[in-house]
Design a protein around this motif. Structure first.
Motif, PDB file in Angstrom:
ATOM      1  N   ALA A 215      26.140  41.892  18.317  1.00 33.24           N
ATOM      2  CA  ALA A 215      26.832  42.889  19.281  1.00 33.24           C
ATOM      3  C   ALA A 215      27.416  41.902  20.197  1.00 33.24           C
ATOM      4  O   ALA A 215      26.369  40.954  20.573  1.00 33.24           O
ATOM      5  CB  ALA A 215      25.950  43.960  20.001  1.00 33.24           C
ATOM      6  N   VAL A 216      28.548  41.970  20.699  1.00 35.41           N
ATOM      7  CA  VAL A 216      29.238  40.842  21.625  1.00 35.41           C
ATOM      8  C   VAL A 216      29.737  41.627  22.736  1.00 35.41           C
ATOM      9  O   VAL A 216      30.556  42.652  22.692  1.00 35.41           O
ATOM     10  CB  VAL A 216      30.063  40.136  20.854  1.00 35.41           C
ATOM     11  N   VAL A 217      29.281  41.212  23.701  1.00 33.11           N
ATOM     12  CA  VAL A 217      29.684  41.520  25.275  1.00 33.11           C
ATOM     13  C   VAL A 217      30.971  40.611  25.720  1.00 33.11           C
ATOM     14  O   VAL A 217      30.708  39.469  25.614  1.00 33.11           O
ATOM     15  CB  VAL A 217      28.632  41.429  26.455  1.00 33.11           C
ATOM     16  N   VAL A 218      32.050  41.289  25.926  1.00 32.59           N
ATOM     17  CA  VAL A 218      33.136  40.452  26.353  1.00 32.59           C
ATOM     18  C   VAL A 218      33.551  41.073  27.810  1.00 32.59           C
ATOM     19  O   VAL A 218      33.859  42.035  28.005  1.00 32.59           O
ATOM     20  CB  VAL A 218      34.383  40.621  25.607  1.00 32.59           C
ATOM     21  N   ASP A 219      33.339  40.219  28.968  1.00 34.10           N
ATOM     22  CA  ASP A 219      33.502  40.556  30.345  1.00 34.10           C
ATOM     23  C   ASP A 219      34.444  39.393  30.808  1.00 34.10           C
ATOM     24  O   ASP A 219      33.900  38.191  30.924  1.00 34.10           O
ATOM     25  CB  ASP A 219      32.328  40.708  31.046  1.00 34.10           C
ATOM     26  N   ILE A 220      35.872  39.843  31.184  1.00 32.93           N
ATOM     27  CA  ILE A 220      36.698  38.842  31.755  1.00 32.93           C
ATOM     28  C   ILE A 220      37.535  39.326  32.559  1.00 32.93           C
ATOM     29  O   ILE A 220      37.821  40.458  32.870  1.00 32.93           O
ATOM     30  CB  ILE A 220      37.734  38.458  30.465  1.00 32.93           C
ATOM     31  N   GLY A 221      38.263  38.160  33.545  1.00 36.79           N
ATOM     32  CA  GLY A 221      38.935  38.832  34.712  1.00 36.79           C
ATOM     33  C   GLY A 221      39.730  37.632  35.021  1.00 36.79           C
ATOM     34  O   GLY A 221      39.321  36.423  34.833  1.00 36.79           O
ATOM     35  N   ALA A 222      40.974  37.750  35.553  1.00 36.85           N
ATOM     36  CA  ALA A 222      41.884  36.966  36.282  1.00 36.85           C
ATOM     37  C   ALA A 222      42.358  37.295  37.553  1.00 36.85           C
ATOM     38  O   ALA A 222      42.672  38.539  37.692  1.00 36.85           O
ATOM     39  CB  ALA A 222      42.746  36.519  35.082  1.00 36.85           C
ATOM     40  N   ARG A 223      43.173  36.365  38.089  1.00 36.67           N
ATOM     41  CA  ARG A 223      43.940  36.693  39.300  1.00 36.67           C
ATOM     42  C   ARG A 223      45.563  36.276  38.913  1.00 36.67           C
ATOM     43  O   ARG A 223      45.954  35.395  38.535  1.00 36.67           O
ATOM     44  CB  ARG A 223      43.565  36.070  40.365  1.00 36.67           C
ATOM     45  N   LYS A 224      46.610  37.378  39.277  1.00 34.20           N
ATOM     46  CA  LYS A 224      47.975  37.120  39.183  1.00 34.20           C
ATOM     47  C   LYS A 224      48.215  37.344  40.890  1.00 34.20           C
ATOM     48  O   LYS A 224      48.324  38.554  40.883  1.00 34.20           O
ATOM     49  CB  LYS A 224      48.752  37.740  38.211  1.00 34.20           C
ATOM     50  N   GLY A 225      48.982  36.469  41.364  1.00 33.21           N
ATOM     51  CA  GLY A 225      49.174  36.871  42.772  1.00 33.21           C
ATOM     52  C   GLY A 225      47.973  37.069  43.724  1.00 33.21           C
ATOM     53  O   GLY A 225      47.148  36.083  43.417  1.00 33.21           O
ATOM     54  N   ALA A 226      47.894  37.961  44.319  1.00 35.44           N
ATOM     55  CA  ALA A 226      46.833  38.139  45.432  1.00 35.44           C
ATOM     56  C   ALA A 226      45.503  38.931  44.866  1.00 35.44           C
ATOM     57  O   ALA A 226      44.734  38.875  45.167  1.00 35.44           O
ATOM     58  CB  ALA A 226      47.224  38.730  46.763  1.00 35.44           C
ATOM     59  N   PHE A 227      45.794  39.569  43.687  1.00 36.74           N
ATOM     60  CA  PHE A 227      44.911  40.510  43.230  1.00 36.74           C
ATOM     61  C   PHE A 227      44.321  40.116  41.878  1.00 36.74           C
ATOM     62  O   PHE A 227      44.967  39.367  41.061  1.00 36.74           O
ATOM     63  CB  PHE A 227      45.602  42.185  43.135  1.00 36.74           C
ATOM     64  N   SER A 228      43.386  40.827  41.294  1.00 43.25           N
ATOM     65  CA  SER A 228      42.649  40.395  39.977  1.00 43.25           C
ATOM     66  C   SER A 228      42.392  41.566  39.153  1.00 43.25           C
ATOM     67  O   SER A 228      42.564  42.659  39.263  1.00 43.25           O
ATOM     68  CB  SER A 228      41.338  39.858  40.138  1.00 43.25           C
ATOM     69  N   SER A 229      41.859  41.231  37.826  1.00 45.15           N
ATOM     70  CA  SER A 229      41.489  42.304  36.763  1.00 45.15           C
ATOM     71  C   SER A 229      39.846  41.910  36.726  1.00 45.15           C
ATOM     72  O   SER A 229      39.397  41.051  36.999  1.00 45.15           O
ATOM     73  CB  SER A 229      42.318  41.994  35.658  1.00 45.15           C
TER      74      SER A 229
END
Length: 360
Positions: A215-229
């Motif tokens: 089982a694989v956990v994938v937790d990712i995020g990035a920022r475009k402009g001032a806000f993020s994911s």
């Protein structure tokens, strides 16, 4: 004067705070729409209930004037900031300030500079004043968060498509980073936890290869402009490990319970309680080791905190994650995460990706 500045000054007056000092960072950016490049040179936005001014290194002053018309007290490297700070305090009428709010995210030496200039002042953290104002996102901020969520969905799809036995966690993280950059976003974090590594909620992605039955956990995020994911999804290589289905069902039910509980007028702790109660009933309470969620905005983690004991009353426009998890040491971990904007009728989920386990 901007509407945001007026709101901050009203909050200072209501709290009986004479002066707030903010360094280059999220608070200053929210209030002014920009902040100068942060470095070791003291740069401060000084706000009172009636006035505001900037303490500004001379080398940044000309550029800063393109963004703000606030009075600016400049200082040069050869002179140091102390005299300019004194002039700023005189101009603002705060030489005798008794209550001081300091940016909790700025450099310690900046805070000490202000405290030494006002040795009799009682200090508190600016976040207590700023958080209630920043938590409710306006239409433009909500649109930016939606755009970032679309990009995160695309990056997650790229990672899932690249999964195969033998591919390493680090290689999948690189796929995520490349997908984010392709869409104009700057990667912030790429957590990939394969098999037993998934039982570490903040696993340091490494060279572990994916194996059949992981089982694989994938937790990712990035920022475009001032806000993020921020998004977390699950995958299984070939087939899920023994016992996985029941754990996934419990976490999915916890997500649904939290979504159902998240309504205007509800305390943040009640949303945490809704998710935690499901997982406890399934027998995994001790394996849910973190809060249910965190706010998002100019910072990837900011108030409101969706956690036990949090008394914040949720309001429309607040943005936060819902991310319950169960972590079985030596076996696997499982977390499902959504970012939501609270609307009048409940939470708007930003991701369009399903939460079921993707078998690859």
């Amino acid at each position: 004067m901007s509407e945001r500045m007026e709101r901050v000054q009203a909050a200072l007056a209501a709290a009986g705070t004479d002066l707030m000092a903010l360094g280059p960072g999220p608070h200053m950016r929210w209030l002014l729409g920009f902040h100068p490049m942060p470095d070791e040179r003291p740069c401060l936005l000084l706000v009172t209930p009636a006035r505001a001014a900037l303490l500004m290194p001379a080398l940044n002053a000309a550029e800063a004037r393109q963004h703000t018309g606030l009075p600016m007290l400049e200082w040069a490297d050869t002179d140091g900031p102390q005299a300019a700070l004194g002039r700023a305090l005189d101009a603002l009428g705060t030489r005798t300030a008794r209550r001081l709010a300091l940016d909790e995210a700025m450099r310690t030496d900046f805070a000490l500079l202000v405290q030494r200039a006002l040795p009799g002042a009682e200090s508190r953290l600016a976040g207590a004043l700023m958080a209630p104002l920043r938590m409710r996102k306006d239409a433009a901020e909500q649109a930016a968060l939606r755009e970032n969520a679309v990009i995160a969905d695309a990056a997650m799809e790229a990672v899932l498509a690249a999964m195969a036995p033998g591919v390493t966690e680090a290689e999948l993280a690189q796929v995520a980073r490349a997908a984010f950059r392709e869409h104009g976003a700057q990667p912030l974090f790429t957590i990939v936890g394969a098999g037993p590594n998934g039982a570490f909620p903040h696993h340091h992605t490494g060279d572990t290869p994916l194996r059949e039955g992981d089982a694989v956990v994938v937790d990712i995020g990035a920022r475009k402009g001032a806000f993020s994911s921020d998004i977390t999804r699950m995958a299984a290589v070939g087939h899920a490990p023994e016992g996985y289905a029941a754990v996934h069902a419990a976490v999915e039910q916890a997500v649904q319970a939290a979504l159902d509980a998240a309504r205007p007028g509800v305390r943040a702790s009640q949303v945490d309680r809704a998710a935690r109660g499901v997982i406890e009933a399934a027998g995994y309470g001790a394996q849910f080791v973190h809060r249910t969620g965190h706010g998002m905005g100019l910072e990837p983690h900011e108030p409101p905190w969706i956690a036990a004991g949090e008394t914040t009353v949720l309001e429309p426009g607040m943005v936060f994650t819902i991310e319950p998890g169960i972590y079985l040491e030596g076996r696997f971990g499982l977390r499902l995460e959504e970012v939501v904007i609270l609307q009048e009728d409940g939470p708007e989920v930003l991701s369009r990706l399903p939460r079921e386990c993707r078998v690859v």
